[in-house]
Enzyme design. Structure first.
Site, mmCIF file in Angstrom:
data_model
loop_
_atom_site.group_PDB
_atom_site.id
_atom_site.type_symbol
_atom_site.label_atom_id
_atom_site.label_comp_id
_atom_site.label_asym_id
_atom_site.label_seq_id
_atom_site.Cartn_x
_atom_site.Cartn_y
_atom_site.Cartn_z
ATOM 1 N N ASN A 1 26.444 42.921 25.025
ATOM 2 C CA ASN A 1 27.032 41.797 25.753
ATOM 3 C C ASN A 1 27.636 42.344 27.040
ATOM 4 O OD1 ASN A 1 28.453 39.612 26.685
ATOM 5 N ND2 ASN A 1 29.932 39.552 25.006
ATOM 6 N N TRP A 2 26.948 42.084 28.131
ATOM 7 C CA TRP A 2 27.389 42.652 29.416
ATOM 8 C C TRP A 2 28.562 41.883 30.021
ATOM 9 C CZ3 TRP A 2 21.860 43.602 31.975
ATOM 10 C CH2 TRP A 2 21.157 44.531 31.184
ATOM 11 N N LYS A 3 28.931 40.784 29.398
ATOM 12 C CA LYS A 3 30.057 39.950 29.866
ATOM 13 C C LYS A 3 29.918 39.670 31.366
ATOM 14 C CE LYS A 3 32.859 41.571 26.044
ATOM 15 N NZ LYS A 3 34.182 41.817 25.482
ATOM 16 N N SER B 1 35.184 47.552 20.264
ATOM 17 C CA SER B 1 35.296 48.989 20.551
ATOM 18 C C SER B 1 34.302 49.844 19.754
ATOM 19 C CB SER B 1 36.741 49.466 20.334
ATOM 20 O OG SER B 1 37.628 48.743 21.184
ATOM 21 N N HIS C 1 32.101 33.031 21.449
ATOM 22 C CA HIS C 1 32.744 34.339 21.661
ATOM 23 C C HIS C 1 34.246 34.111 21.846
ATOM 24 C CE1 HIS C 1 33.952 38.129 23.466
ATOM 25 N NE2 HIS C 1 32.846 38.639 22.960
ATOM 26 N N GLY D 1 37.684 45.578 23.412
ATOM 27 C CA GLY D 1 38.046 46.204 24.684
ATOM 28 C C GLY D 1 39.330 47.002 24.641
ATOM 29 N N GLU E 1 34.248 39.796 15.167
ATOM 30 C CA GLU E 1 34.886 40.538 16.258
ATOM 31 C C GLU E 1 36.392 40.280 16.220
ATOM 32 O OE1 GLU E 1 32.056 41.502 19.738
ATOM 33 O OE2 GLU E 1 32.774 39.474 20.039
ATOM 34 N N GLY F 1 30.331 45.535 23.711
ATOM 35 C CA GLY F 1 30.739 45.176 25.060
ATOM 36 C C GLY F 1 30.670 46.389 25.978
ATOM 37 N N GLY F 2 31.817 47.030 26.181
ATOM 38 C CA GLY F 2 31.933 48.123 27.150
ATOM 39 C C GLY F 2 30.839 49.176 27.057
#
Ligand code: 13P
Length: 261
Positions: free
Chosen positions: A12-14, A216, A102, A180, A174, A237-238
């Site tokens: 998920n590149w947000k 994370s 989300h 994050g 999540e 994510g990150g």
């Protein structure tokens, strides 16, 4: 309780990467998957809306073995919904997956349980694979109410969803306090919650649905989250913003599953 589901890893590149950067990342992922294929894991890239067309072009022309998803969709077919996009618009672009509910949409963009349920219905009706995101915040966890909280989120989203559409649903757990933050849920916490979610899904005749973990996730913790945590994959994510770190997670999932079979 664990399953033998083929793993699924979603990046998920947000709201990161413009279309030029997205093309670059999709190309890098394509090259790396060609050098070292991961045949035992499904991979989905979820760029911002404005990058989707560019990413699907790379994926198609360079035969990158991944599917493309969207981060959100509107539950209506069309009409006066400024700033929103519909399921048919996404499908026309070659999108096969969509994230639904989300926590960032729920907490920052007023996506309540009713909207999540309507979006899940619209997505699956249009044959998109939907990733229903659930998870509690730190206060709920402090009160040890996380199971009741997640159960309520699942029930309100799945209640009334036609049984024929349920196989299109994947659940991603999540916990908000792990997103994050660099604080990953412990293996015990992940394992307890995935088992709990599977029990709830069994009540909805969805015992085989994949249950993912997000929060994370990185190359170091992915293997144990799958093994001892018992999840069927990840919503990342990150660590999905760099080809190396994302593919390290994909490889961990791939190797875990290959070893189990
Ligand atoms: P991080 O992997 O950056 O914690 O994000 C998780 C997430 O929200 C994926 O949807």
């Amino acid at each position: 309780m664990s399953t033998t589901n083929r793993p699924l890893v979603i990046g998920n590149w947000k709201m990161n990467l413009d279309f030029v950067e997205s093309v670059h990342l999709a190309q890098q992922i394509g090259v790396m998957l060609k050098v070292k294929p991961t045949e035992h894991a499904d991979v989905v890239l979820v760029p911002p809306f404005v990058d989707i067309r560019s990413v699907t072009s790379v994926v198609t022309s360079e035969r990158v073995p991944v599917a493309v998803g969207a981060q959100h969709v509107n539950a209506h077919d069309n009409g006066a919904h400024t700033g929103e996009v519909s399921t048919s618009m996404l499908k026309r672009l070659g999108v096969e997956w969509v994230l639904v509910g989300h926590s960032e949409r729920r907490s920052m963009y007023a996506m309540n349980d009713a909207v999540v349920a309507a979006t899940l219905r619209a997505s699956t009706k249009s044959t998109l694979h939907a990733v229903l995101c659930v998870g509690e915040d730190g206060l709920v966890r402090d009160d040890a109410d996380q199971e009741a909280f997640v159960e309520a989120q699942l029930e309100s989203a799945l209640h009334g969803l036609d049984e024929s559409l349920r196989p299109l649903v994947t659940v991603a757990y999540e916990p908000i306090w792990a997103i994050g933050t660099g604080v990953t849920a412990t293996l015990e916490e992940v394992s307890a919650m995935t088992n709990f979610i599977r029990r709830v899904l069994t009540r909805f005749s969805m015992p085989a649905s994949r249950v993912l973990y997000g929060g994370s996730v990185n190359a170091e913790n992915a293997a144990s989250l799958m093994g001892e945590g018992g999840v069927d994959g990840f919503l990342v994510g990150g660590a999905s913003l760099k080809a190396e770190s994302f593919l390290a997670i994909v490889r961990a999932a791939n190797d875990c599953y290959a070893g189990k079979r």
